[in-house]
Scaffold this motif. Structure first.
Motif, PDB file in Angstrom:
ATOM      1  N   ILE A 178       0.843  -1.208   0.000  1.00 25.78           N
ATOM      2  CA  ILE A 178       0.000   0.000   0.000  1.00 25.78           C
ATOM      3  C   ILE A 178       0.875   1.254   0.000  1.00 25.78           C
ATOM      4  O   ILE A 178       0.643   2.197  -0.743  1.00 25.78           O
ATOM      5  N   ALA A 179       1.910   1.251   0.828  1.00 23.83           N
ATOM      6  CA  ALA A 179       2.709   2.462   0.978  1.00 23.83           C
ATOM      7  C   ALA A 179       3.539   2.754  -0.255  1.00 23.83           C
ATOM      8  O   ALA A 179       3.668   3.903  -0.671  1.00 23.83           O
ATOM      9  N   HIS A 180       4.125   1.737  -0.812  1.00 30.12           N
ATOM     10  CA  HIS A 180       5.126   2.004  -1.842  1.00 30.12           C
ATOM     11  C   HIS A 180       4.702   1.630  -3.244  1.00 30.12           C
ATOM     12  O   HIS A 180       5.425   1.876  -4.196  1.00 30.12           O
ATOM     13  N   LYS A 181       3.522   1.031  -3.376  1.00 25.78           N
ATOM     14  CA  LYS A 181       3.128   0.587  -4.708  1.00 25.78           C
ATOM     15  C   LYS A 181       1.762   1.091  -5.147  1.00 25.78           C
ATOM     16  O   LYS A 181       1.222   0.631  -6.141  1.00 25.78           O
ATOM     17  N   THR A 182       1.160   1.964  -4.369  1.00 29.15           N
ATOM     18  CA  THR A 182      -0.130   2.510  -4.798  1.00 29.15           C
ATOM     19  C   THR A 182      -0.046   4.031  -4.812  1.00 29.15           C
ATOM     20  O   THR A 182       0.822   4.621  -4.168  1.00 29.15           O
ATOM     21  N   SER A 183      -0.963   4.631  -5.552  1.00 26.47           N
ATOM     22  CA  SER A 183      -0.940   6.094  -5.576  1.00 26.47           C
ATOM     23  C   SER A 183      -1.398   6.653  -4.233  1.00 26.47           C
ATOM     24  O   SER A 183      -0.973   7.733  -3.832  1.00 26.47           O
TER      25      SER A 183
ATOM     26  N   ARG B 107       1.232   2.816 -14.070  1.00 24.39           N
ATOM     27  CA  ARG B 107       0.848   1.600 -13.368  1.00 24.39           C
ATOM     28  C   ARG B 107       1.156   0.361 -14.178  1.00 24.39           C
ATOM     29  O   ARG B 107       1.192   0.397 -15.403  1.00 24.39           O
ATOM     30  N   ARG B 108       1.356  -0.703 -13.456  1.00 20.12           N
ATOM     31  CA  ARG B 108       1.562  -1.992 -14.083  1.00 20.12           C
ATOM     32  C   ARG B 108       0.856  -2.995 -13.189  1.00 20.12           C
ATOM     33  O   ARG B 108       1.099  -3.024 -11.991  1.00 20.12           O
ATOM     34  N   PHE B 109      -0.029  -3.769 -13.725  1.00 24.21           N
ATOM     35  CA  PHE B 109      -0.828  -4.728 -12.955  1.00 24.21           C
ATOM     36  C   PHE B 109      -1.502  -4.045 -11.769  1.00 24.21           C
ATOM     37  O   PHE B 109      -1.542  -4.576 -10.670  1.00 24.21           O
ATOM     38  N   GLY B 110      -1.980  -2.842 -11.957  1.00 24.57           N
ATOM     39  CA  GLY B 110      -2.697  -2.153 -10.891  1.00 24.57           C
ATOM     40  C   GLY B 110      -1.808  -1.478  -9.865  1.00 24.57           C
ATOM     41  O   GLY B 110      -2.273  -0.688  -9.060  1.00 24.57           O
ATOM     42  N   TRP B 114       7.297   2.145 -10.518  1.00 26.60           N
ATOM     43  CA  TRP B 114       8.270   3.211 -10.242  1.00 26.60           C
ATOM     44  C   TRP B 114       9.392   3.244 -11.275  1.00 26.60           C
ATOM     45  O   TRP B 114       9.967   4.280 -11.543  1.00 26.60           O
ATOM     46  N   ARG B 115       9.662   2.063 -11.837  1.00 26.47           N
ATOM     47  CA  ARG B 115      10.728   2.026 -12.842  1.00 26.47           C
ATOM     48  C   ARG B 115      10.343   2.928 -14.027  1.00 26.47           C
ATOM     49  O   ARG B 115      11.128   3.770 -14.460  1.00 26.47           O
ATOM     50  N   ALA B 116       9.104   2.763 -14.472  1.00 28.17           N
ATOM     51  CA  ALA B 116       8.634   3.595 -15.585  1.00 28.17           C
ATOM     52  C   ALA B 116       8.607   5.063 -15.177  1.00 28.17           C
ATOM     53  O   ALA B 116       8.960   5.949 -15.959  1.00 28.17           O
TER      54      ALA B 116
END
Lengths: 320, 495
Positions: A178-183, B107-110, B114-116
């Motif tokens: 949630i913290a590092h992979k979602t907007s 986004r990638r797979f929802g 960050w790489r992009a």
């Protein structure tokens, strides 16, 4: 995503050093048994601290954590007496926690009131509600409770990860995503870093505030569930002061109390350091329990000063 | 010439202020259009309308000929209008990547990719010739880099209008040159650029056209050749219409022991070193356009800004300027923004006066209530503050009377030097004249007064000497018959 790892590295170093000190002082300290115990004993606190970490990263604070832990416990015990399955009552309480947190977030943003006051009201409200449910400690008698306690993942070296520790790691994994992979996570960091700029950059302040307190409530309720299962009881005074321990764990984990800087995993190491200090002093046997709080306090001081220096390095403004 | 963005007959009224009145403004693709005006001229309002931060009460906004209505900054952005402000509106604790990507995370797979995001961030910055580690927090970089990151954020593939509001205010010469180069390049790419700066040299270096606003009206538009500096300054200050020269008390020359001597006082990046001498009974004006360094000079002398060069002598004694040292030696300062810095709006006139005195006396020697009442009523009478009694909260007084209360607070400690920054800002005409007369009277009583003001008339009426500032440096000093509008404006505009 590379962020300021420095405070977390310091936290881990402190943890390793303390663990080493324990190993040097006491036989059998340096074992996976002790580590597993620390994780088991502090799982509920670390879970609550993970939620608190989000709230603090967003620039807020949540004081209702401890009361939520107590309230969840007594309600689960009460429902247990009515024959509910603990998983059912846990699900209800986790939803309640998220809803309660969302309300707090909404009040904070809508009425523009400091989170300190709103969640302080939440602290009193929930603690009072505990006493409305019961004045005594109530047992959780459902067989599931002992089944839950029996689950354990063996660790090399004779120790094991108990079910509460496993639940904590699951909660942590979700939190990291949630913290590092979602907007939403990015918005939390942005809002905590600079609220005005974040708003200008299009961060939905109200939605993010509501969500972050909902998440905080959800995690503290989950912490309460784990605490109730761990103690197999509900006690109206359970979790008193846990909000402060959770905040301490977050700060020790390298999160800046003013928000914007920190890592979610920090709460794990912060909570483990607090647990380690308690274990060290208990191992000694002759030391007064008061030393647990004193050592934790000293360590907090050191960390806050260290963070101050770090913040200074982030603002070179007039560097020529 | 077709306009990329066009504002026709815009009007906007805020409570009590007509911020914009029938203003036309248009910028063509591939054009840098400078917007000029003093404080309160309407620049900010016009920008706000263009960027969706405010909506006009009347008039029309067109993008490429199509009428538009921006309800929010996000609307304006989506339509291709990007803006960069003097204050970098980014989050310093976030990484450069996050600052650039926030609000449009790939986004990638929802989940966020960050790489992009990093690749995009590097690409965006490279377009501006910036090669930095996008993984580090924005706050570790200089303001100049942060400003460029802000520009990169404002520039989307579909950005067609870029508003730069004082982008160079915190930059040094080399950084400014680089930014101007980038602006030229963006212009070459066909962007319509609105450029706002109080540095006239930059405006003339970069602008294809100028629009001058004053008091919410457009008072001039043309190429830099059509509006040279000598013509621009009167337009901005609005004096060419009011050729009537005020009769003014003949300035006296003061000699003898000066009360205050500043030598080479300055601060890197803020104010070039300057000399200034004040004699008892003398009123000296500080004149210059917005951003010329009037306030900064006043604050350097008072010690509210810490000088890093030069020296300050008060009554022959060399001091290390700080507000505390200045107050102790009888220098009083009334800041420009009285609401934020000058006064406690919730407290009564008596309390405001008492605070000033009390802090000078030390907290142990309490000022009796009777003494407070006496001083307050004395000041109310002496300055002619219109109030039923001394207990009225200052915030409830009119602007002119608030300013008098500020003066009262400064005067009650019996200063030898009074520094006033914009003493008549935001007060009505009648009160204006009263304040001017009051300043003259105070000087007549032997006080040394330093007045920083954007209003020429006011300076001419009160000053025995006028120091003229341009681009954060003293560029001239006028006295006697030279204190007139033509000479002051010529000195401000002189290259």
């Amino acid at each position: 995503m590379k962020r300021t790892w420095l405070p977390l590295a310091a936290t881990i170093a402190v943890f390793v050093a303390l663990f080493g000190v324990g190993g040097a002082l006491y036989n059998h300290f340096l074992s996976s048994l002790v580590l597993g115990d620390i994780l088991d004993d502090n799982a509920f606190l670390i879970i609550a601290a993970i939620g608190a970490n989000f709230v603090i990263l967003s620039g807020g604070i949540d004081l209702s954590i401890g009361s939520m832990i107590g309230f969840v416990g007594v309600v689960m015990a009460k429902l247990d007496a009515f024959g509910w399955h603990p998983l059912a009552s846990a699900a209800v309480m986790i939803v309640f926690g998220a809803g309660f947190g969302a309300c707090q977030g909404l009040i904070i943003d809508f009425c523009e009131i400091q989170p300190f006051i709103v969640t302080l009201a939440g602290l009193f409200l929930l603690r009072g509600a505990c006493f409305m449910v019961t004045l005594d400690s109530l047992p959780l008698r459902h067989p599931f409770v002992s089944d839950f306690a029996a689950v354990a993942l063996p660790l090399p070296g004779g120790g094991f990860l108990a079910s509460s520790a496993l639940a904590m790691f699951a909660a942590l994994a979700v939190a990291v995503v949630i913290a590092h992979k979602t907007s939403f996570g990015a918005n939390v960091y942005a809002m905590g870093g600079d609220r005005t700029s974040a708003a200008l950059m299009g961060v939905p302040i109200r939605a993010t505030t509501v969500k972050v307190y909902a998440l905080g409530g959800l995690y503290s309720a989950f912490g309460g569930v784990i605490y109730a299962l761990y103690t197999s009881s509900g006690y109206p005074l359970a979790g008193s002061g846990a909000e402060l321990s959770a905040i301490a764990a977050v700060v020790l984990g390298g999160t800046l109390l003013t928000g914007g800087i920190g890592l979610v995993v920090g709460a794990l190491f912060g909570g483990m350091i607090l647990g380690l200090i308690a274990t060290l002093i208990n191992f000694n046997g002759s030391l007064n329990g008061a030393w647990i709080m004193i050592s934790s306090g000293v360590l907090l001081f050191v960390f806050i000063v260290m963070q101050r220096a770090l913040v200074g390095s982030l603002t070179p403004r007039s560097a020529s | 010439m077709t306009a990329r963005i066009e504002i026709v007959a815009a009007a906007k009224t805020y409570p009590g202020v007509r911020a914009l009145d029938d203003v036309d403004f248009h910028v063509a693709a591939g054009e840098v259009h400078a917007l000029l005006g003093e404080n309160g001229a309407g620049k900010s309002t016009l920008i706000k309308i263009m960027t969706g931060a405010a909506t006009a009460d009347a008039g029309e906004l067109r993008l490429d000929g199509r009428p538009m209505r921006f309800a929010s900054p996000a609307d304006a952005r989506a339509a291709g209008v990007g803006a960069v402000y003097q204050e970098v509106n980014l989050v310093p604790t976030l990484t450069v990547t996050e600052n650039l990507a926030l609000g449009r995370l790939p986004r990638r797979f929802g989940l966020v990719d960050w790489r992009a995001a990093r690749v995009q961030a590097r690409l965006r910055l490279r377009k501006l010739g910036v090669e930095i580690d996008v993984e580090r927090p924005l706050g570790v970089y200089s303001i100049a880099i942060q400003q460029l990151v802000a520009i990169a954020r404002a520039l989307d593939e579909d950005t067609s209008v870029l508003v730069l509001d004082e982008p160079t205010a915190s930059l040094d010469a080399a950084e400014t040159a680089r930014l101007l180069d980038i602006v030229r390049e963006l212009k070459g790419q066909g962007l319509a650029i609105v450029f706002i700066s109080h540095f006239l040299d930059q405006v003339y270096a970069i602008a294809d056209r100028l629009t001058v606003l004053r008091n919410g009206r457009r008072v001039g538009v043309g190429t830099p050749q059509e509006i040279p500096p000598a013509k621009l300054v009167p337009l901005m200050l609005g004096r060419e219409l009011e050729a009537v020269e005020r009769a003014r008390a003949a300035g006296q020359t003061h000699t003898g022991e000066p009360i205050l001597v500043a030598q080479g006082l300055g601060k890197t990046r803020v104010m070039a070193p300057f000399d200034l001498t004040l004699h008892p009974g003398e009123a000296v004006g500080l004149s210059g356009l917005l951003g010329a360094g009037r306030t900064e000079s006043a604050k350097l002398i008072f010690g509210a800004l810490r000088a890093d060069s030069g020296s300050l002598k008060i009554a022959g004694e060399k001091i290390n300027p700080s507000p505390r040292a200045s107050l102790a030696r009888g220098i009083a300062f009334c800041p420009e923004d009285r609401k934020a810095e000058g006064i406690f709006a919730e407290l009564s006139i008596r309390e405001n006066i008492a605070i000033a005195l009390q802090s000078k006396r030390g907290w142990l020697k309490a000022l009796s209530r009777a003494e407070q009442d006496r001083l307050a009523s004395e000041m109310i009478e002496a300055l002619g503050i219109a109030t039923p009694d001394a207990e009225k909260p200052v915030g409830q007084l009119s602007g002119g009377n608030q300013q008098k209360a500020v003066l009262a607070r400064a005067l009650v400690s019996d200063p030898r030097v009074l520094i006033l920054d914009e003493p008549t800002r935001g007060i009505d005409v009648g009160a204006h004249a009263e304040i001017v007369a009051l300043i003259r009277r105070l000087a007549g009583q032997g006080l040394a007064v330093l007045v920083a003001s954007s209003e020429l008339e006011e300076l001419i009426a009160v000053s025995d000497r006028v120091a003229v500032l341009r681009d954060r440096a003293f560029v001239g000093e006028l006295s006697g018959a030279d204190i007139n509008q033509q000479t002051i404006m010529r000195t401000i505009a002189a290259p």
